[in-house]
Design an enzyme around this catalytic site. Structure first.
Site, PDB file in Angstrom:
ATOM      1  N   GLY A 140       0.814  -1.219   0.000  1.00  0.00           N
ATOM      2  CA  GLY A 140       0.000   0.000   0.000  1.00  0.00           C
ATOM      3  C   GLY A 140       0.847   1.268   0.000  1.00  0.00           C
ATOM      4  O   GLY A 140       0.402   2.319  -0.460  1.00  0.00           O
ATOM      5  N   ASN A 164       4.375  -6.241  -2.713  1.00  0.00           N
ATOM      6  CA  ASN A 164       4.888  -7.518  -2.192  1.00  0.00           C
ATOM      7  C   ASN A 164       3.791  -8.422  -1.641  1.00  0.00           C
ATOM      8  O   ASN A 164       4.060  -9.343  -0.876  1.00  0.00           O
ATOM      9  CB  ASN A 164       5.909  -7.236  -1.080  1.00  0.00           C
ATOM     10  CG  ASN A 164       5.282  -6.525   0.113  1.00  0.00           C
ATOM     11  OD1 ASN A 164       4.348  -5.750  -0.064  1.00  0.00           O
ATOM     12  ND2 ASN A 164       5.775  -6.773   1.302  1.00  0.00           N
ATOM     13  N   GLU A 165       2.534  -8.155  -2.013  1.00  0.00           N
ATOM     14  CA  GLU A 165       1.407  -8.887  -1.421  1.00  0.00           C
ATOM     15  C   GLU A 165       1.593 -10.399  -1.439  1.00  0.00           C
ATOM     16  O   GLU A 165       1.241 -11.089  -0.479  1.00  0.00           O
ATOM     17  CB  GLU A 165       0.094  -8.521  -2.134  1.00  0.00           C
ATOM     18  CG  GLU A 165      -0.525  -7.205  -1.711  1.00  0.00           C
ATOM     19  CD  GLU A 165       0.106  -5.991  -2.390  1.00  0.00           C
ATOM     20  OE1 GLU A 165       1.138  -6.142  -3.082  1.00  0.00           O
ATOM     21  OE2 GLU A 165      -0.435  -4.889  -2.222  1.00  0.00           O
TER      22      GLU A 165
HETATM   23  C1  LIG Z   1      -9.081 -12.299  -4.795  1.00  0.00           C
HETATM   24  C2  LIG Z   1      -8.496 -11.028  -4.334  1.00  0.00           C
HETATM   25  C3  LIG Z   1      -9.501 -10.134  -3.750  1.00  0.00           C
HETATM   26  C4  LIG Z   1      -9.191  -9.077  -3.048  1.00  0.00           C
HETATM   27  C5  LIG Z   1      -7.817  -8.715  -2.624  1.00  0.00           C
HETATM   28  C6  LIG Z   1      -7.514  -9.314  -1.331  1.00  0.00           C
HETATM   29  C7  LIG Z   1      -6.511  -9.053  -0.555  1.00  0.00           C
HETATM   30  C8  LIG Z   1      -5.500  -8.021  -0.808  1.00  0.00           C
HETATM   31  C9  LIG Z   1      -5.606  -7.009   0.230  1.00  0.00           C
HETATM   32  C10 LIG Z   1      -4.786  -6.050   0.478  1.00  0.00           C
HETATM   33  C11 LIG Z   1      -3.566  -5.687  -0.206  1.00  0.00           C
HETATM   34  C12 LIG Z   1      -2.540  -5.381   0.825  1.00  0.00           C
HETATM   35  C13 LIG Z   1      -1.812  -4.317   0.814  1.00  0.00           C
HETATM   36  C14 LIG Z   1      -0.849  -4.011   1.912  1.00  0.00           C
HETATM   37  O1  LIG Z   1      -0.355  -2.921   1.972  1.00  0.00           O
HETATM   38  S1  LIG Z   1      -0.501  -5.205   3.083  1.00  0.00           S
HETATM   39  C15 LIG Z   1       0.815  -4.553   4.049  1.00  0.00           C
HETATM   40  C16 LIG Z   1       2.127  -4.893   3.429  1.00  0.00           C
HETATM   41  N1  LIG Z   1       3.196  -4.319   4.198  1.00  0.00           N
HETATM   42  C17 LIG Z   1       4.313  -4.966   4.469  1.00  0.00           C
HETATM   43  O2  LIG Z   1       4.531  -6.076   4.065  1.00  0.00           O
HETATM   44  C18 LIG Z   1       5.288  -4.230   5.337  1.00  0.00           C
HETATM   45  C19 LIG Z   1       5.576  -4.999   6.598  1.00  0.00           C
HETATM   46  N2  LIG Z   1       6.503  -4.243   7.419  1.00  0.00           N
HETATM   47  C20 LIG Z   1       7.834  -4.223   7.201  1.00  0.00           C
HETATM   48  O3  LIG Z   1       8.354  -4.814   6.296  1.00  0.00           O
HETATM   49  C21 LIG Z   1       8.641  -3.426   8.156  1.00  0.00           C
HETATM   50  O4  LIG Z   1       7.858  -3.181   9.300  1.00  0.00           O
HETATM   51  C22 LIG Z   1       9.127  -2.069   7.598  1.00  0.00           C
HETATM   52  C23 LIG Z   1      10.192  -2.299   6.522  1.00  0.00           C
HETATM   53  C24 LIG Z   1       7.983  -1.254   7.032  1.00  0.00           C
HETATM   54  C25 LIG Z   1       9.765  -1.273   8.769  1.00  0.00           C
HETATM   55  O5  LIG Z   1      10.743  -2.060   9.390  1.00  0.00           O
HETATM   56  P1  LIG Z   1      11.261  -1.632  10.847  1.00  0.00           P
HETATM   57  O6  LIG Z   1      12.320  -2.616  11.207  1.00  0.00           O
HETATM   58  O7  LIG Z   1      11.600  -0.207  10.873  1.00  0.00           O
HETATM   59  O8  LIG Z   1       9.982  -1.784  11.802  1.00  0.00           O
HETATM   60  P2  LIG Z   1       9.323  -3.126  12.365  1.00  0.00           P
HETATM   61  O9  LIG Z   1       9.984  -3.464  13.661  1.00  0.00           O
HETATM   62  O10 LIG Z   1       9.291  -4.184  11.337  1.00  0.00           O
HETATM   63  O11 LIG Z   1       7.826  -2.658  12.614  1.00  0.00           O
HETATM   64  C26 LIG Z   1       7.486  -1.820  13.727  1.00  0.00           C
HETATM   65  C27 LIG Z   1       6.084  -2.192  14.163  1.00  0.00           C
HETATM   66  O12 LIG Z   1       5.172  -1.910  13.114  1.00  0.00           O
HETATM   67  C28 LIG Z   1       4.420  -3.092  12.798  1.00  0.00           C
HETATM   68  N3  LIG Z   1       4.089  -3.083  11.368  1.00  0.00           N
HETATM   69  C29 LIG Z   1       4.916  -3.066  10.329  1.00  0.00           C
HETATM   70  N4  LIG Z   1       4.246  -3.023   9.184  1.00  0.00           N
HETATM   71  C30 LIG Z   1       2.947  -3.012   9.505  1.00  0.00           C
HETATM   72  C31 LIG Z   1       1.746  -2.978   8.750  1.00  0.00           C
HETATM   73  N5  LIG Z   1       1.730  -2.914   7.405  1.00  0.00           N
HETATM   74  N6  LIG Z   1       0.583  -2.972   9.401  1.00  0.00           N
HETATM   75  C32 LIG Z   1       0.546  -3.026  10.757  1.00  0.00           C
HETATM   76  N7  LIG Z   1       1.656  -3.055  11.540  1.00  0.00           N
HETATM   77  C33 LIG Z   1       2.838  -3.048  10.915  1.00  0.00           C
HETATM   78  C34 LIG Z   1       5.362  -4.229  13.174  1.00  0.00           C
HETATM   79  O13 LIG Z   1       4.652  -5.412  13.354  1.00  0.00           O
HETATM   80  C35 LIG Z   1       5.940  -3.684  14.452  1.00  0.00           C
HETATM   81  O14 LIG Z   1       4.967  -3.833  15.469  1.00  0.00           O
HETATM   82  P3  LIG Z   1       5.370  -4.137  16.985  1.00  0.00           P
HETATM   83  O15 LIG Z   1       6.106  -5.464  16.973  1.00  0.00           O
HETATM   84  O16 LIG Z   1       4.075  -4.230  17.711  1.00  0.00           O
HETATM   85  O17 LIG Z   1       6.238  -3.005  17.417  1.00  0.00           O
END
Ligand SMILES: CC/C=C\C/C=C\C/C=C\C/C=C/C(=O)SCCNC(=O)CCNC(=O)[C@H](O)C(C)(C)COP(=O)(O)OP(=O)(O)OC[C@H]1O[C@@H](n2cnc3c(N)ncnc32)[C@H](O)[C@@H]1OP(=O)(O)O
Length: 289
Positions: A140, A164-165
């Protein structure tokens, strides 16, 4: 419903929840998660996401983002917006996984409706949108950048960008896919979507996910100079051209918004998908410790 009411209040009652102040001729308004600073004569606003720690697009963040955009769109003195982040090292972590995990179908439907709304508003904006991508931009987060007319990214190999979904065990919705295809072409999009590729800035530039990569301390100045160039084009011809290029993609969602909400809700509610999201969230936690 409560969110919709808050949105109406914010938008029409001006700044009861938001703040508006004048500083040296510049104006700013802020919600909790979005800060907007406008510069008088140039007609440019800088919109900063500030939903720490990672600018995930929670329902509240999406709502505030949409309201801020709507305000800018209604302000005829604003012609361009630079979209960036106030969270160090993160542009946006994308959709908030906690809005899509462990909730009920009504919540998923409400969340998705707001994702659609923000996308439609950004993608079809009449304003010039330039993204200053100053951090990681997965899924997103990448979607936000792809909505812009021009993307400038910081040259830091730690920052990656892409849809990267598939790595999460979910599927990019068709309108994410359409925009990716429009930007990088069918073959590159097909490969990147299946592999869930997160591109380094250099790779993103090569494939066309971003338009320019500059040293980190120059992202904002470059975004401003790009904006100046785009501002030199008459609004009416640029807007009509943008509309001509984007209308079909936007219309394909507009025509089936309700069905798309139903698809998302039933897909995300599946046990197997919830399990995948659980595993992904666990992986994010483990990475820490
Ligand atoms: C048939 C089909 C029909 C319909 C479609 C269906 C489904 C499709 C639906 C949706 C599409 C999805 C779109 C999206 O955007 S999904 C989200 C994808 N995002 C990611 O993969 C990113 C994940 N995060 C990371 O890689 C890292 O956190 C990042 C590189 C951003 C930052 O790294 P850093 O080391 O600085 O921080 P972290 O320690 O990893 O994270 C801190 C804290 O934040 C939480 N976190 C991270 N990302 C998310 C997020 N996207 N949402 C919520 N929370 C998130 C992470 O868990 C940590 O939490 P905590 O441990 O509590 O501190």
């Amino acid at each position: 419903m409560a969110l919709a009411a808050a949105r109406r209040l914010l938008l029409h009652a001006g700044s009861r929840l938001g703040r508006r102040e004048a500083v040296d001729g510049a104006r700013r308004f802020a919600n909790k998660r979005v800060l907007v600073e406008t510069e008088g004569p140039a007609g440019v606003a800088v919109m900063k996401l500030r939903n720490p720690p990672v600018n995930s697009l929670s329902l509240e963040c999406l709502t505030e983002f949409t309201i801020s955009l709507e305000k800018l769109e209604n302000d005829k003195s604003i012609r361009g917006v630079i979209l960036t982040s106030e969270c160090p090292g993160i542009f946006s972590a994308g959709l908030d996984l906690l809005e899509m995990y462990g909730r009920n179908p009504a919540h998923y439907a409400e969340y998705w409706k707001n994702v659609q709304e923000l996308w439609l508003r950004l993608y079809t904006s009449n304003m010039i949108l330039v993204s200053a991508i100053n951090g990681a931009s997965p899924a997103g987060g990448c979607l936000l950048a792809l909505c812009c007319d021009y993307r400038v990214m910081a040259d830091n190999p730690k920052y990656t960008i892409g849809l990267n979904e598939s790595l999460l065990g979910i599927v990019a919705p068709f309108w994410f896919k359409d925009m990716y295809v429009n930007t990088i072409g069918h073959r590159e999009a097909e490969r990147a979507l299946q592999l869930g590729t997160l591109f380094s800035p250099a790779e993103a530039l090569k494939v066309g996910v971003v338009d320019e990569v500059v040293p980190e301390d120059q992202v904002h100045s470059k975004a401003r100079s790009v904006m100046t160039k785009w501002l030199a084009i008459p609004d009416h011809s640029r807007q009509l051209t943008k509309n001509m290029m984007r209308k079909a993609t936007a219309d394909s969602l507009i025509k089936q918004r309700e069905a798309d909400i139903q698809n998302f809700t039933s897909f995300i509610s599946k046990d197997s998908i919830q399990k995948s999201l659980h595993m992904y969230l666990e992986k994010l936690k483990q990475k820490k410790g």
